[in-house]
Design an enzyme around this catalytic site. Structure first.
Site, short mmCIF file in Angstrom:
data_model
loop_
_atom_site.label_atom_id
_atom_site.label_comp_id
_atom_site.label_asym_id
_atom_site.label_seq_id
_atom_site.Cartn_x
_atom_site.Cartn_y
_atom_site.Cartn_z
N ASP A 107 0.86 -1.18 0.00
CA ASP A 107 0.00 0.00 0.00
C ASP A 107 0.89 1.23 0.00
OD1 ASP A 107 0.74 -0.76 2.68
OD2 ASP A 107 -0.62 0.78 3.44
N GLU A 172 -0.06 -0.91 5.86
CA GLU A 172 1.04 -0.35 6.65
C GLU A 172 0.92 1.16 6.80
OE1 GLU A 172 4.91 1.39 7.68
OE2 GLU A 172 3.78 1.69 5.83
#
Length: 493
Positions: A107, A172
Site C-alpha cells: 500500500d 502499513e
C-alpha cells in the site's frame, strides 16, 4: 560492480539480473500503476487488487499462498470497510536450510500530480537513471527486488539456499490494522520454523553508501489539557482577573525542554544505556553530510556541531518535540477571546531500556509539580493516547554478518550500521511477538523521498539491491550451516 570478490555462482546470478533488469522495471511499472492508497476509503478496492497481483506473482514462483482475511474496520463516520487480506506465502521446506521470512507492504501514501509531482505518480517514469512513482521506494520496489532475487534462482534452475516465507500486507500506511493480532495467532504456526526475519522498508542514511539499520526510537505522544470553565471569555471583561488556561499551558510546555534541547523532566535519562566503545566506533565511519542534512531541513543551525553529536542525539538519546495547541485561536487576524479549554500536544521519542509506564509517570509528576507552583484553580489533565516502543537488534548476529558480506560483494564497500531516529513499529512487533532475529535491510537511498512528491528509486539501487538480496541468501545459508555444525560439535563434546 566488480565481480572480483564474487563466486562463479554469484557471477551467474548477477549476470542474469543485469540482463533482465528491464523486465524487473516493467514489473515495477505494473505495480506502481495500481493506486493502492490505504488511507483513502474510496481506493480500498485498488489495495485489494494490489494484494491479488502480489499473490499471483508469488504463486507463479511456486509458492504456497494464503490470503488471510482480517475482517473489517470502522471509519469515523460509522461505515464498515473491509481490510485487505495479509499474504502468508511459503516456498520450499528443506530441513537442511534456514528459513528466512520477508516482510513488506504494497500500500502507498496518497499522491496527486497537482501536489507538485513532476510526473504522474502512478506512471513509473525513468529520468536520468531514477525511477519516479508512488511506491517506487516505499515499499513496492524493495518487495519486488526480493521477489526478483528469488525468481533468479528459479529461472537459472539453481538450488534454493534458503526456505522462503513472505508476509505482505496492504495497510502499513494506515497503521497495519489487524497485523499484530495475526502475528500473535500465527506465532506457533506460520512462524514456528522461521529462523530469521528481514524487513526492507526504510532508507540509507546516505545517497550513495549502503546501510543496515539495527535500531529505532519509540514514541510516546502526550496531551496536556487545561480548563477553566465551560465557555470562552471576553479578554476585555475577564483579562487580568482570572487564571487563563493558555497562560498555564504555555508555562507547562515551556518547562519541558531547555534551550540546548535537553529534556527537563526529572529521571527521564536514568534508563538511557551508556555508550560503549564498540558502538562509538560504528559512528566514526558513518557517511553523513552535516551541511547537506542542514540544507535539506531548511534551518540555519543545529543544536550540535559534529556528525557524531548529531547522530547520537538522533538515534540513542530521547528527544521531546511540541506539536501544537488545540483550542487556541489560530486563524488569520485577531480574536480577543480567552479560550476556556486548551490542549497542548507533544511527544517523546524514547530509546531502548526506557519503560513507557515509567516515562508516563515521570511526565505526569513533572507537569503536576509545575502546575501546582502556579496556584491555578484550573483543571489539569495529562494523557498518553498513543505510544510505540523502541527497537534494537544485535549487529553481531548472523543476519547482519550475512547482509554485510552480501553488500560488500555487490557494492564493493562495507555498509554503515545505522539507527533510525523515528519509530518503526513493525520491526519491534515482529521481534517481540515471534522472538526471532529481525533485520532492517534497506536498498533505497536517503534522497528517495518516501511519502513525498517525486518519490523515486534509482535504477542502480533497484537492480544492485536485487543482487544484494540474492547474495544474502547464499551468505545466510553458509553462516547458518556453520552455526549448526559448531553447535552439533559442542553438543557431541
Amino acid at each position: 560492480m566488480s565481480f572480483s570478490s564474487s563466486s562463479a555462482l554469484e557471477i551467474e546470478i548477477f549476470r542474469y539480473i543485469d540482463v533482465h533488469q528491464n523486465d524487473f522495471i516493467k514489473d515495477l511499472k505494473e505495480w506502481v500503476a495500481v493506486e493502492s492508497d490505504s488511507v483513502q476509503p474510496d481506493l480500498r478496492k485498488e489495495v485489494m487488487r494490489m494484494m491479488a497481483l502480489v499473490a499471483d506473482r508469488l504463486s507463479a514462483l511456486g509458492a504456497t499462498v494464503n490470503l488471510v482475511d482480517l475482517g473489517s474496520h470502522q471509519l469515523p463516520d460509522g461505515q464498515d470497510l473491509p481490510l485487505p487480506p495479509v499474504i502468508l506465502g511459503e516456498l520450499r521446506k528443506d530441513p537442511q536450510n534456514p528459513t528466512v521470512c520477508f516482510y513488506g507492504h504494497v500500500d502507498v501514501q496518497p499522491a496527486k500530480k497537482e501536489d507538485g509531482w513532476k510526473t504522474d505518480p502512478y506512471t513509473l517514469t525513468e529520468i536520468n537513471g531514477n525511477l519516479y512513482g508512488r511506491g517506487a521506494t516505499d515499499n513496492k520496489g524493495p518487495v519486488l527486488a526480493w521477489i526478483n532475487a528469488v525468481e533468479t534462482y528459479r529461472a537459472l534452475k539453481l538450488a534454493m539456499p534458503v526456505n522462503f516465507k513472505f508476509v505482505i500486507e496492504g495497510m502499513e500506511e494506515a497503521g497495519s490494522l489487524g497485523l499484530e493480532k495475526l502475528l500473535e495467532e500465527e506465532k506457533q504456526g506460520f512462524f514456528s520454523d522461521v529462523d530469521y526475519i528481514v524487513i526492507s522498508d526504510n532508507l540509507w542514511l546516505s545517497n550513495k553508501k549502503p546501510a543496515l539499520t539495527y535500531g529505532s526510537r519509540g514514541n510516546a505522544c502526550f496531551c496536556v489539557e487545561v480548563e477553566c470553565g465551560s465557555k470562552d471569555l471576553h479578554s476585555g471583561t475577564f483579562g487580568g482577573i482570572i487564571h487563563e488556561p493558555l497562560m498555564d499551558l504555555i508555562a507547562l510546555l515551556d518547562s519541558l525542554v531547555d534551550p540546548t534541547g535537553r529534556i527537563q523532566i526529572p529521571g527521564i535519562y536514568d534508563s538511557v544505556a551508556a555508550l560503549t566503545e564498540e558502538e562509538r566506533k560504528l559512528y566514526e565511519s558513518i557517511e553523513f553530510d552535516l551541511e547537506e542534512h542542514k540544507n535539506n531541513s531548511g534551518v540555519e543551525k543545529f543544536l550540535y556541531g559534529t556528525k557524531e553529536e548529531i547522530l547520537l542525539h538522533l538515534w540513542r538519546d530521547p528527544s521531546l518535540s511540541i506539536h501544537g495547541i488545540e483550542g487556541a485561536f489560530h486563524e488569520p487576524g485577531i480574536k480577543t477571546v480567552i479560550p476556556a479549554k486548551v490542549i497542548g500536544k507533544f511527544s517523546i521519542r524514547q530509546v531502548p531500556h526506557m519503560d513507557l509506564s515509567v516515562v508516563k509517570q515521570q511526565v505526569v509528576e513533572h507537569l503536576e509539580a509545575v502546575f501546582s507552583k502556579r496556584n491555578s484553580p484550573n483543571k489539569l489533565k495529562v494523557s498518553m493516547p498513543l505510544c510505540a516502543k523502541p527497537w534494537l537488534a544485535d549487529v553481531n548476529g548472523p543476519l547482519y554478518k550475512a547482509a554485510r558480506r552480501a553488500i560488500k560483494t555487490v557494492f564493493g564497500e562495507d555498509p554503515d550500521f545505522i539507527r533510525d531516529g523515528s519509530t518503526i513499529p513493525v520491526a519491534r512487533m515482529f521481534q517481540a511477538i515471534t522472538q526471532k532475529s529481525v533485520m532492517m535491510f534497506p536498498i533505497g537511498a536517503a534522497d528517495d523521498g518516501e511519502h513525498s512528491q517525486n518519490e523515486k528509486m534509482s535504477r542502480h539501487n533497484y537492480i544492485e539491491g536485487t543482487k544484494a538480496f540474492a547474495s544474502f541468501f547464499l551468505e545466510i545459508s553458509k553462516l547458518h550451516r556453520h552455526l549448526q555444525e559448531t553447535s552439533n560439535m559442542e553438543t557431541n563434546n
